[in-house]
Scaffold this active site. Structure first.
Site, PDB file in Angstrom:
ATOM      1  N   SER A  53      84.239  -6.258 -16.139  1.00 49.91           N
ATOM      2  CA  SER A  53      83.153  -5.400 -16.620  1.00 49.91           C
ATOM      3  C   SER A  53      82.029  -6.157 -17.317  1.00 49.91           C
ATOM      4  CB  SER A  53      83.706  -4.326 -17.565  1.00 49.91           C
ATOM      5  OG  SER A  53      84.195  -4.920 -18.747  1.00 49.91           O
ATOM      6  N   HIS A  92      82.528  -5.725 -24.630  1.00 51.78           N
ATOM      7  CA  HIS A  92      81.291  -5.159 -24.098  1.00 51.78           C
ATOM      8  C   HIS A  92      80.117  -5.475 -25.012  1.00 51.78           C
ATOM      9  CE1 HIS A  92      83.201  -1.970 -21.218  1.00 51.78           C
ATOM     10  NE2 HIS A  92      83.301  -3.204 -20.775  1.00 51.78           N
ATOM     11  N   ASP A 129      79.868   3.294 -22.719  1.00 51.40           N
ATOM     12  CA  ASP A 129      81.319   3.372 -22.928  1.00 51.40           C
ATOM     13  C   ASP A 129      81.818   4.677 -23.535  1.00 51.40           C
ATOM     14  OD1 ASP A 129      81.480   0.832 -21.942  1.00 51.40           O
ATOM     15  OD2 ASP A 129      81.782  -0.140 -23.881  1.00 51.40           O
TER      16      ASP A 129
END
EC number: 3.4.21.89
Length: 187
Positions: A53, A92, A129
């Site tokens: 990701s 992230h 997210d």
């Protein structure tokens, strides 16, 4: 089979010394891990990227080093967080920082302590997210959800951890091999 162990049983002092050396290696590794945890202010100062990701910034299997002593997080910073109720760290990028929101119960000199709120997204993902967060959670809390910010990395070395997670029998083989090497070591 037991006859091959007879040289080690003949000298129990040497065998005990080897077992203690093995224990010393394990306890030293644990102490280094805990020292890193205290220095970085992170329960897990080193994590492995488990998915794609964050490509192209980080690949699956990269080893990341975290730092959690900064009082604030900026937009664009790459962070590692845990979702409430799950035990898998997620790596992230911070896409948005919300104004500080007072937390309940915690007070500072002026009366109420504020906690930074964040919205994250993987570089290789299409959306933010919010779907990954706990039900009812719309953003991350800097103090409770973040494990730390990424400060460095080593490419691909974390694949060992991924292999051990995906193939549990490898853990037994590796531990058995390490124990055997300690027992067969001659001084």
């Amino acid at each position: 089979m037991l006859s091959s162990l007879s040289p080690y049983m003949a000298n129990p002092r040497n065998t005990l010394s080897q077992v203690l050396n093995f224990g010393l290696v394990l306890s030293s590794a644990f102490m280094v891990w805990k020292a890193l945890s205290v220095i970085t202010n992170s329960a897990s100062p080193v994590v492995v990227v488990l998915s794609g990701s964050m490509e192209p910034a980080f690949q699956r299997g990269d080893l990341l080093f975290l730092w959690n002593r900064s009082p604030r997080v900026d937009v664009g910073e790459i962070v590692v967080y845990n979702v409430q109720g799950k035990d898998i760290p997620i790596v992230h990028r911070v896409m948005r920082v919300f104004p500080d929101v007072p937390t309940t119960g915690a007070k500072d000199v002026e009366g109420v302590e504020a906690s930074q709120k964040l919205l994250t997204k993987g570089d290789n993902n299409l959306s933010d997210d919010t779907e990954l967060y706990a039900p009812g959670q719309e953003f991350l809390d800097r103090k409770t959800d973040l494990m730390g910010s990424v400060r460095g990395y080593v490419p691909a070395i974390g694949y060992v951890t991924i292999m051990l997670s995906e193939h549990p029998w490898l853990k037994s083989v590796l531990l058995g091999f390490m124990g055997l090497m300690v027992m067969l070591q001659r001084e």
